[in-house]
Scaffold this motif. Sequence first.
Motif, mmCIF file in Angstrom:
data_model
loop_
_atom_site.group_PDB
_atom_site.id
_atom_site.type_symbol
_atom_site.label_atom_id
_atom_site.label_comp_id
_atom_site.label_asym_id
_atom_site.label_seq_id
_atom_site.Cartn_x
_atom_site.Cartn_y
_atom_site.Cartn_z
ATOM 1 N N TYR A 75 -20.644 -5.945 -9.221
ATOM 2 C CA TYR A 75 -19.988 -6.937 -8.162
ATOM 3 C C TYR A 75 -19.087 -6.289 -7.357
ATOM 4 O O TYR A 75 -18.905 -6.381 -6.135
ATOM 5 C CB TYR A 75 -19.970 -8.540 -8.490
ATOM 6 N N ALA A 76 -18.137 -5.834 -8.218
ATOM 7 C CA ALA A 76 -16.934 -5.178 -7.678
ATOM 8 C C ALA A 76 -17.302 -4.048 -6.694
ATOM 9 O O ALA A 76 -16.869 -3.909 -5.734
ATOM 10 C CB ALA A 76 -16.014 -4.820 -8.871
ATOM 11 N N ASP A 77 -18.278 -3.210 -7.206
ATOM 12 C CA ASP A 77 -18.614 -2.053 -6.380
ATOM 13 C C ASP A 77 -19.304 -2.613 -5.096
ATOM 14 O O ASP A 77 -18.992 -1.916 -4.132
ATOM 15 C CB ASP A 77 -19.551 -1.062 -7.159
ATOM 16 N N PHE A 78 -20.239 -3.435 -5.232
ATOM 17 C CA PHE A 78 -20.814 -3.952 -4.317
ATOM 18 C C PHE A 78 -19.897 -4.570 -3.178
ATOM 19 O O PHE A 78 -20.071 -4.325 -1.942
ATOM 20 C CB PHE A 78 -21.939 -4.809 -4.517
ATOM 21 N N ALA A 79 -18.865 -5.445 -3.617
ATOM 22 C CA ALA A 79 -18.100 -5.995 -2.820
ATOM 23 C C ALA A 79 -17.261 -5.107 -1.936
ATOM 24 O O ALA A 79 -17.074 -5.339 -0.900
ATOM 25 C CB ALA A 79 -17.225 -6.918 -3.604
ATOM 26 N N GLN A 80 -16.789 -3.902 -2.431
ATOM 27 C CA GLN A 80 -15.992 -3.042 -2.047
ATOM 28 C C GLN A 80 -16.853 -2.397 -0.741
ATOM 29 O O GLN A 80 -16.362 -2.154 0.105
ATOM 30 C CB GLN A 80 -15.283 -2.070 -2.821
ATOM 31 N N ALA A 81 -18.001 -1.851 -1.199
ATOM 32 C CA ALA A 81 -18.764 -1.352 -0.274
ATOM 33 C C ALA A 81 -19.350 -2.187 1.004
ATOM 34 O O ALA A 81 -19.352 -1.598 2.050
ATOM 35 C CB ALA A 81 -20.208 -0.670 -1.046
ATOM 36 N N ALA A 82 -19.437 -3.460 0.734
ATOM 37 C CA ALA A 82 -19.921 -4.298 1.781
ATOM 38 C C ALA A 82 -18.968 -5.034 2.596
ATOM 39 O O ALA A 82 -19.267 -5.868 3.179
ATOM 40 C CB ALA A 82 -21.114 -5.324 1.041
ATOM 41 N N ALA A 83 -17.843 -4.842 2.242
ATOM 42 C CA ALA A 83 -16.529 -5.556 2.762
ATOM 43 C C ALA A 83 -16.426 -5.186 4.369
ATOM 44 O O ALA A 83 -16.860 -4.075 4.739
ATOM 45 C CB ALA A 83 -15.385 -5.096 2.168
ATOM 46 N N GLU A 84 -15.905 -6.128 5.154
ATOM 47 C CA GLU A 84 -15.736 -5.803 6.430
ATOM 48 C C GLU A 84 -14.955 -4.699 6.601
ATOM 49 O O GLU A 84 -13.709 -4.588 5.862
ATOM 50 C CB GLU A 84 -15.054 -7.023 6.991
ATOM 51 N N GLY A 85 -15.118 -3.832 7.568
ATOM 52 C CA GLY A 85 -14.523 -2.630 7.786
ATOM 53 C C GLY A 85 -14.938 -1.524 6.750
ATOM 54 O O GLY A 85 -14.077 -0.508 6.833
ATOM 55 N N SER A 86 -15.975 -1.531 6.099
ATOM 56 C CA SER A 86 -16.173 -0.530 5.010
ATOM 57 C C SER A 86 -16.610 0.844 5.750
ATOM 58 O O SER A 86 -16.905 0.597 6.855
ATOM 59 C CB SER A 86 -17.374 -1.048 4.223
ATOM 60 N N GLU A 87 -16.534 1.658 5.120
ATOM 61 C CA GLU A 87 -16.860 3.199 5.557
ATOM 62 C C GLU A 87 -18.549 3.044 5.800
ATOM 63 O O GLU A 87 -18.794 3.952 6.509
ATOM 64 C CB GLU A 87 -16.447 4.215 4.719
ATOM 65 N N PHE A 88 -19.307 2.212 5.178
ATOM 66 C CA PHE A 88 -20.710 2.384 5.166
ATOM 67 C C PHE A 88 -21.416 1.538 6.399
ATOM 68 O O PHE A 88 -20.618 0.496 6.665
ATOM 69 C CB PHE A 88 -21.372 1.751 3.845
ATOM 70 N N ASP A 89 -22.403 1.972 6.778
ATOM 71 C CA ASP A 89 -22.947 1.188 8.029
ATOM 72 C C ASP A 89 -24.260 0.598 7.261
ATOM 73 O O ASP A 89 -24.749 -0.525 7.596
ATOM 74 C CB ASP A 89 -23.679 2.031 8.889
ATOM 75 N N LEU A 90 -24.817 1.153 6.213
ATOM 76 C CA LEU A 90 -25.893 0.499 5.641
ATOM 77 C C LEU A 90 -25.735 0.626 4.007
ATOM 78 O O LEU A 90 -25.326 1.795 3.507
ATOM 79 C CB LEU A 90 -27.205 1.275 6.001
ATOM 80 N N ILE A 91 -26.074 -0.442 3.163
ATOM 81 C CA ILE A 91 -25.932 -0.454 1.910
ATOM 82 C C ILE A 91 -27.532 -1.044 1.354
ATOM 83 O O ILE A 91 -27.760 -1.956 1.749
ATOM 84 C CB ILE A 91 -24.894 -1.414 1.336
ATOM 85 N N ILE A 92 -27.967 -0.279 0.545
ATOM 86 C CA ILE A 92 -29.332 -0.598 -0.004
ATOM 87 C C ILE A 92 -28.961 -0.734 -1.511
ATOM 88 O O ILE A 92 -28.430 0.039 -2.309
ATOM 89 C CB ILE A 92 -30.295 0.496 -0.042
ATOM 90 N N VAL A 93 -29.083 -2.100 -1.983
ATOM 91 C CA VAL A 93 -29.123 -2.568 -3.335
ATOM 92 C C VAL A 93 -30.417 -2.491 -3.951
ATOM 93 O O VAL A 93 -31.337 -3.436 -3.684
ATOM 94 C CB VAL A 93 -28.401 -4.015 -3.425
ATOM 95 N N GLU A 94 -30.932 -1.736 -4.980
ATOM 96 C CA GLU A 94 -32.042 -1.391 -5.565
ATOM 97 C C GLU A 94 -31.964 -2.012 -7.156
ATOM 98 O O GLU A 94 -31.126 -1.523 -7.648
ATOM 99 C CB GLU A 94 -32.616 -0.100 -5.373
#
Length: 194
Positions: A75-94
């Motif tokens: 959850y911590a890794d996901f929250a950091q990646a999915a946070a507003e202003g994250s470096e990522f445009d797309l996150i795929i959780v599998e």
Amino acid sequence: MARKPYVVAVAGGTCSGKSTLSDRLGELLGGAHKTLVLHMDSYFKKEPPMVIAPITRKEYVEHNSPDTLELPHFYADFAQAAAEGSEFDLIIVEGLFALYLDEIRERANLKIFVDLESDERLVRRISKHMGWGQSFEQVTERYLDTVRFRHNELIEPTRWHADLVINGTLDANKGTEIAACYLQNRLQAQNEAE
């Protein structure tokens, strides 16, 4: 205002093609968009709990329950990646539980369930696990004793949360291309809105 990444949750049964689909989407979209694929299998506990098979009463190491995952770390890794202003445009959780866990499902913009007949999933599982050194008997006994019960209890019902159900044979259909095209359009629209 900083935007949040677009989140895709990909679930399905054991050996249904979840990782294959997620990795292919990452490859197809990763050139134009900063993409992260989070595989839930990377978060298994070093010492997973045990489970008692409902029929045979044999004890097995559990790998088919959310209790087997280091959820706070995940959850911590996901929250950091999915946070507003994250470096990522797309996150795929599998993973098996991508549509089971409220924290992921409720944040997902697109929810995908990869469907594959149980006999084909079993054949894939036998091939995969025998490649890891397990015997045919070990793989099939465990599947029949615990894996299929967990699938029916925890995984199969999550298909009703899915926006899209994709055929897990992948090579025999256009599901991956359709999902990639949809995501490309959504990401492009999101960029144009900024």
